[in-house]
Design an enzyme around this catalytic site. Structure first.
Site, PDB file in Angstrom:
ATOM      1  N   TYR A 147       0.817  -1.213   0.000  1.00  0.00           N
ATOM      2  CA  TYR A 147       0.000   0.000   0.000  1.00  0.00           C
ATOM      3  C   TYR A 147       0.856   1.271   0.000  1.00  0.00           C
ATOM      4  O   TYR A 147       0.341   2.367   0.151  1.00  0.00           O
ATOM      5  CB  TYR A 147      -0.938   0.018   1.205  1.00  0.00           C
ATOM      6  CG  TYR A 147      -1.972  -1.089   1.172  1.00  0.00           C
ATOM      7  CD1 TYR A 147      -3.048  -1.036   0.296  1.00  0.00           C
ATOM      8  CD2 TYR A 147      -1.876  -2.188   2.012  1.00  0.00           C
ATOM      9  CE1 TYR A 147      -3.996  -2.037   0.258  1.00  0.00           C
ATOM     10  CE2 TYR A 147      -2.823  -3.200   1.982  1.00  0.00           C
ATOM     11  CZ  TYR A 147      -3.881  -3.117   1.102  1.00  0.00           C
ATOM     12  OH  TYR A 147      -4.832  -4.120   1.064  1.00  0.00           O
ATOM     13  N   ASP A 209      -1.539 -11.243   8.713  1.00  0.00           N
ATOM     14  CA  ASP A 209      -0.749 -12.325   8.111  1.00  0.00           C
ATOM     15  C   ASP A 209       0.711 -12.272   8.527  1.00  0.00           C
ATOM     16  O   ASP A 209       1.333 -13.297   8.809  1.00  0.00           O
ATOM     17  CB  ASP A 209      -0.834 -12.247   6.584  1.00  0.00           C
ATOM     18  CG  ASP A 209      -2.243 -12.433   6.083  1.00  0.00           C
ATOM     19  OD1 ASP A 209      -2.761 -13.552   6.162  1.00  0.00           O
ATOM     20  OD2 ASP A 209      -2.843 -11.447   5.613  1.00  0.00           O
ATOM     21  N   HIS A 448       4.700  -6.366  -4.540  1.00  0.00           N
ATOM     22  CA  HIS A 448       3.265  -6.594  -4.693  1.00  0.00           C
ATOM     23  C   HIS A 448       2.495  -5.321  -4.406  1.00  0.00           C
ATOM     24  O   HIS A 448       2.962  -4.424  -3.701  1.00  0.00           O
ATOM     25  CB  HIS A 448       2.783  -7.733  -3.786  1.00  0.00           C
ATOM     26  CG  HIS A 448       2.851  -7.442  -2.309  1.00  0.00           C
ATOM     27  ND1 HIS A 448       1.748  -7.115  -1.556  1.00  0.00           N
ATOM     28  CD2 HIS A 448       3.896  -7.442  -1.456  1.00  0.00           C
ATOM     29  CE1 HIS A 448       2.112  -6.919  -0.303  1.00  0.00           C
ATOM     30  NE2 HIS A 448       3.407  -7.113  -0.211  1.00  0.00           N
ATOM     31  N   TYR A 529     -11.512  -0.652   0.362  1.00  0.00           N
ATOM     32  CA  TYR A 529     -11.472  -0.231   1.762  1.00  0.00           C
ATOM     33  C   TYR A 529     -10.103   0.339   2.129  1.00  0.00           C
ATOM     34  O   TYR A 529      -9.950   0.951   3.191  1.00  0.00           O
ATOM     35  CB  TYR A 529     -11.824  -1.417   2.675  1.00  0.00           C
ATOM     36  CG  TYR A 529     -10.658  -2.261   3.106  1.00  0.00           C
ATOM     37  CD1 TYR A 529     -10.151  -2.192   4.408  1.00  0.00           C
ATOM     38  CD2 TYR A 529     -10.029  -3.136   2.220  1.00  0.00           C
ATOM     39  CE1 TYR A 529      -9.077  -2.958   4.803  1.00  0.00           C
ATOM     40  CE2 TYR A 529      -8.964  -3.908   2.615  1.00  0.00           C
ATOM     41  CZ  TYR A 529      -8.484  -3.824   3.903  1.00  0.00           C
ATOM     42  OH  TYR A 529      -7.406  -4.583   4.290  1.00  0.00           O
ATOM     43  N   ARG A 530      -9.135   0.219   1.236  1.00  0.00           N
ATOM     44  CA  ARG A 530      -7.746   0.556   1.541  1.00  0.00           C
ATOM     45  C   ARG A 530      -7.000   0.515   0.220  1.00  0.00           C
ATOM     46  O   ARG A 530      -7.309  -0.302  -0.640  1.00  0.00           O
ATOM     47  CB  ARG A 530      -7.200  -0.504   2.492  1.00  0.00           C
ATOM     48  CG  ARG A 530      -5.899  -0.255   3.195  1.00  0.00           C
ATOM     49  CD  ARG A 530      -5.667  -1.431   4.124  1.00  0.00           C
ATOM     50  NE  ARG A 530      -4.455  -1.314   4.912  1.00  0.00           N
ATOM     51  CZ  ARG A 530      -3.936  -2.310   5.613  1.00  0.00           C
ATOM     52  NH1 ARG A 530      -4.537  -3.489   5.617  1.00  0.00           N
ATOM     53  NH2 ARG A 530      -2.839  -2.145   6.316  1.00  0.00           N
TER      54      ARG A 530
END
Length: 602
Positions: A147, A209, A448, A529-530
């Site tokens: 992110y 995670d 990623h 949501y993010r």
């Protein structure tokens, strides 16, 4: 330091450094690091004309301002970002830039990093930033990978790294099952603290995670874990916040001097203000209360596989009533076989050397050789409570899941120690892990970035999102890694796009794919949501009901609380007045350019 030297250096551990790995995971972390550096070819960044200076202040003025801040906080607590950018890896990540950048790595880059040691020093930094009109970007630990990591949205911002020196667990209350933490407390560190106090059998943490992120950072960004306490924001109680002009507030019961229920009752009296400090740029959270989960008296992990892609529709219809009634108790995962295969940790070339997405027949043939056998979807769950209660719930689940032809319950006794199932088992009982890193090895220089829409727990919605994602990934020639995380009444689809961050063409395809996913999902009624820094303006723009009334409200709050526009400008698409209308918003048309045309002068 060369790649070879980095790869050979040992992994930092707790309690030696706040960002270290617990010793029970040390060997696993060493292997993860080795796997990451085996695939690394990206050359080290060579930089000139440094440091990068934020727009709106002249270079000489900026350097004088930094010297002033050094005189206040100490020279050793400020670093100028004038060295080559080292990407490191998860346990030794940078706080200067996004190590998994999808743009040129100089786009989202800090000018300097400052390390406050207290709430009072955070106030000093905020007052300094207002005096000199310097944008600052706070991070807790900077592990928001996928992110944007630790990178600031505005190029040249001063990163305020709260975690390095503000890393204390201020309280653990075994009677109320609560804790109070600073930004530098990771899930690893909180778990270790429970063990040190002999409380790990009494109460559990809920962990994402990967356990290396900040408890505060993950919660404020509305991250999730996998026990019944998986909605982290819902489980917090009480914030201490430094506002953009330097005032300090405590929310909820914390506003009452001498209160004794700050971590036990989140609301206090009057308007509930905590929400404006989640996914926002309205304040810097310096303390947060969190609830902890009582030991449920037993647990049992379970796993089912389902044969066909189209089984997803019936599976979600079965899951919804079981989840709402808490027969399915935890935030579970429904993961596609392609990502399950990647979680083995091997490069994509082990299975397929052609171009475009790996053909499904290749995926299924490879899956058939694994301990799980061939499948399309895998459900990872956990039952809690005494054995007789678990047995009753598991029998109901088994009866319902086996309504789907070909559904198989996997016997954990048949699975080797390094099978992904065991990482899910540990996380679902509150034990932090590091296994989730493995699928990033799918690509050399693996990075990623995530697409994260929310939908109801309905079969038709799951199939619509799955079909949309698959179609767009195929258009861009990208492997599709979908996983559904199922909450009580909604589910998050987390799609991870894995790419080679040294390959400009791969990065361009990944970004194009993401932009299409965001737009087309929004047209179908699904919002993220993010999201990553590069997509924040686009995602914010999809929440446009009533002529963008929500963003107008957010901007009014921003201008009232932060009139000088110094705190994390642009975060979640919220731009202060001095940046608006100057081209700072990142859209498809703006390409890879993160900067606008100056800022409004004082």
């Amino acid at each position: 330091m060369s790649f070879a030297e980095e790869a050979k250096s040992d992994v930092p551990t707790l309690p030696g450094t706040h960002s270290g790995i617990p010793t029970y995971l040390l060997e696993k972390a060493r292997k993860a690091k080795e796997g990451i550096f085996e695939g690394r070819t990206k050359p080290q960044n060579e930089r000139q004309k440094l440091p990068v200076v934020p727009q709106g202040i002249e270079r000489d003025e900026f350097l004088k301002a930094l010297a002033e801040l050094k005189s206040q906080l100490g020279d050793e607590h400020i670093e100028i970002n004038d060295k080559p950018l080292r990407d490191g890896w998860y346990m030794e990540h940078p706080n200067t830039h996004d190590s998994m950048t999808i743009l040129d790595e100089e786009e989202f880059v800090a000018s300097a990093i400052v390390y406050p040691g207290s709430t009072e020093e955070v106030q000093q930094i905020v007052h300094w930033a207002n005096k000199h009109r310097v944008p600052i970007f706070p991070i807790s630990m900077g592990r928001n990978l996928g992110y944007g990591g630790a990178a600031p949205r505005v190029r040249g911002s001063v990163t305020v790294d709260l975690g390095k020196r503000m890393n204390k667990i201020l309280d653990i209350n075994p009677e109320d099952y609560t804790c109070l933490v600073e930004p530098g407390v990771s899930f690893y560190a909180l778990y270790e603290a429970l063990k040190e106090k002999g409380l790990e059998e009494h109460m559990w943490i809920d962990t994402p995670d990967l356990g290396g992120g900040s408890v505060i950072g993950n919660t404020v960004d509305r991250g999730v874990g996998y026990t019944p306490y998986g909605d982290h924001w819902a489980m917090h109680s009480g914030l201490e916040v430094v506002l953009p002009m330097g005032e300090v507030i405590r929310t909820g019961m914390g506003a009452l001097p001498g209160n004794n229920t700050w971590q036990a009752f989140p609301y206090g009296f009057g308007p509930y203000s905590d929400g404006i400090f989640s996914q926002s740029n309205y304040g810097i959270v310096t303390k947060m209360g969190m609830t902890l989960m009582p030991n449920p008296g037993g647990y049992e992990a379970f796993m089912y596989t389902f044969a066909k892609d189209e089984d997803l529709e019936q599976l979600m219809e079965i899951i919804r009533p079981l989840r709402i009634s808490n027969i399915l108790e935890n935030v579970a995962q429904v993961r596609h076989v392609t990502q399950s295969l990647a979680a083995i940790g091997q490069p994509r070339t082990r299975f397929y050397s052609g171009t475009g997405p790996v053909p499904q027949e290749v995926i299924h043939a490879a899956a058939a050789q694994t301990p799980l056998g061939d499948h399309s979807w895998a459900y990872y769950g956990m039952a809690y409570g005494p054995s007789h209660i678990r047995a009753h719930k598991l029998a109901l689940i088994d009866q319902e899941f086996k309504r789907i032809p070909g559904a198989r319950r996997i016997d954990p006794a048949t699975l080797p120690e390094d099978e992904y199932f065991w990482a899910r088992e540990r996380v679902a009982r509150g034990v932090p892990d590091i296994h989730e890193l493995r699928w990033v090895n799918w690509a050399p220089n693996g990075a990623h970035i995530a697409f994260s829409p929310v939908s109801p727990i309905r079969g038709r919605d799951a199939m619509k999102l799955f079909a949309l994602g698959k179609r767009i990934h195929e258009q861009y020639g990208i492997d599709f890694f979908p996983a559904f995380c199922v909450g009580l009444r909604e589910m998050h689809l987390i799609v991870e796009i894995v790419f080679d961050r040294a390959d400009a063409e791969q990065k361009a395809r990944a970004l194009g794919c993401l932009r299409d996913l965001v737009d087309q999902a929004a047209r179908e009624g699904y919002g993220e949501y993010r999201t990553h820094l590069v997509l924040m303006d686009q995602v914010a723009g999809t929440y446009s009901w009533n002529d963008g009334a929500l963003m107008k409200f957010n901007e009014r709050l921003k201008d009232a609380l932060d009139p000088n526009g110094i705190l994390a400008p642009g975060r979640c698409g919220i731009w202060p007045k001095r940046y608006r209308g100057r081209g700072w918003e990142m859209t498809r048309e703006s390409g890879g350019q993160s900067e606008g045309d100056g800022v409004e002068s004082a």
